[in-house]
Write a protein that holds these residues in place. Structure first.
Motif, PDB file in Angstrom:
ATOM      1  N   UNK A  13       0.819  -1.308  -0.076  1.00 51.62           N
ATOM      2  CA  UNK A  13       0.101  -0.209   0.094  1.00 51.62           C
ATOM      3  C   UNK A  13       0.961   1.112   0.003  1.00 51.62           C
ATOM      4  N   UNK A  14       0.394   2.331  -0.430  1.00 51.33           N
ATOM      5  CA  UNK A  14       1.101   3.733  -0.317  1.00 51.33           C
ATOM      6  C   UNK A  14       1.602   3.985   0.987  1.00 51.33           C
ATOM      7  N   UNK A  15       2.845   4.282   1.053  1.00 44.44           N
ATOM      8  CA  UNK A  15       3.393   4.665   2.576  1.00 44.44           C
ATOM      9  C   UNK A  15       4.021   3.463   3.146  1.00 44.44           C
ATOM     10  N   UNK A  16       3.925   2.353   2.453  1.00 40.18           N
ATOM     11  CA  UNK A  16       4.595   1.158   2.869  1.00 40.18           C
ATOM     12  C   UNK A  16       5.954   0.923   2.437  1.00 40.18           C
ATOM     13  N   UNK A  17       6.586  -0.138   2.872  1.00 41.91           N
ATOM     14  CA  UNK A  17       7.926  -0.432   2.567  1.00 41.91           C
ATOM     15  C   UNK A  17       8.112  -1.618   1.814  1.00 41.91           C
ATOM     16  N   UNK A  18       9.459  -1.854   1.215  1.00 42.35           N
ATOM     17  CA  UNK A  18       9.806  -3.048   0.778  1.00 42.35           C
ATOM     18  C   UNK A  18      11.278  -3.131   0.513  1.00 42.35           C
ATOM     19  N   UNK A 110      14.585  -8.999 -12.919  1.00 43.05           N
ATOM     20  CA  UNK A 110      13.614  -7.899 -12.573  1.00 43.05           C
ATOM     21  C   UNK A 110      12.798  -8.279 -11.295  1.00 43.05           C
ATOM     22  N   UNK A 111      12.251  -7.677 -10.542  1.00 48.43           N
ATOM     23  CA  UNK A 111      11.235  -8.130  -9.602  1.00 48.43           C
ATOM     24  C   UNK A 111      10.184  -6.958  -9.492  1.00 48.43           C
ATOM     25  N   UNK A 112       8.763  -7.417  -9.648  1.00 41.21           N
ATOM     26  CA  UNK A 112       7.785  -6.618  -9.752  1.00 41.21           C
ATOM     27  C   UNK A 112       7.310  -6.088  -8.491  1.00 41.21           C
ATOM     28  N   UNK A 113       7.212  -4.658  -8.440  1.00 42.81           N
ATOM     29  CA  UNK A 113       6.681  -3.773  -7.251  1.00 42.81           C
ATOM     30  C   UNK A 113       5.570  -3.219  -7.781  1.00 42.81           C
ATOM     31  N   UNK A 114       4.587  -3.319  -6.930  1.00 42.07           N
ATOM     32  CA  UNK A 114       3.224  -2.812  -7.251  1.00 42.07           C
ATOM     33  C   UNK A 114       2.668  -1.969  -5.978  1.00 42.07           C
ATOM     34  N   UNK A 115       2.539  -0.620  -6.082  1.00 46.18           N
ATOM     35  CA  UNK A 115       2.030   0.100  -4.879  1.00 46.18           C
ATOM     36  C   UNK A 115       0.778   0.824  -5.157  1.00 46.18           C
ATOM     37  N   UNK A 116      -0.271   0.249  -4.547  1.00 45.40           N
ATOM     38  CA  UNK A 116      -1.577   0.361  -4.884  1.00 45.40           C
ATOM     39  C   UNK A 116      -2.440   0.457  -3.498  1.00 45.40           C
ATOM     40  N   UNK A 117      -3.681   0.990  -3.393  1.00 39.13           N
ATOM     41  CA  UNK A 117      -4.485   0.913  -2.201  1.00 39.13           C
ATOM     42  C   UNK A 117      -5.443  -0.147  -2.466  1.00 39.13           C
TER      43      UNK A 117
END
Length: 117
Positions: A13-18, A110-117
């Motif tokens: 989610x937005x604001x999160x971390x990876x 590559x690795x997929x990063x998806x940031x979404x609510x």
């Protein structure tokens, strides 16, 4: 044969971390500069993904302006593994993230990063 393998991507989610990892193996030694790149869906046809960050052999780091202060690149020299800590993630950070050994043709897949609510 030199291999770079990224891992750690996912949905957040937005604001999160990876934290992404890039494991380097093969006959490359341990003295090189490594960079992270990313490709968004709108850049699918671009020749090269956008540069995100670099960690040089001397430990110095550089970041593109859009991630400065939010992302941190690091390395574990003993494990020949590199990390991209991503905090305060935004939807515009959604992309496939790649690592690359600079001045070579060695890229990870590559690795997929998806940031979404």
């Amino acid at each position: 044969q030199v291999q770079l393998v990224e891992s750690g991507g996912g949905l957040v989610q937005p604001g999160g971390s990876l934290r992404l990892s890039c494991a380097v193996s093969g006959n490359i030694g341990r003295r090189y500069d490594l960079a992270w790149y990313r490709r968004t869906s709108r850049q699918a046809s671009a020749d090269q993904p956008d540069w995100v960050a670099t960690i040089r052999d001397d430990g110095s780091t550089e970041y593109t302006d859009s991630v400065q202060g939010r992302f941190t690149v690091a390395r574990d020299m003993a494990e020949n593994t590199f990390y991209l800590q991503m905090n305060s993630l935004k939807p515009e950070d959604t992309a496939i993230y790649y690592c690359r050994i600079l001045s070579t043709l060695y890229w990870g897949r590559g690795t997929q990063v998806t940031v979404t609510a």
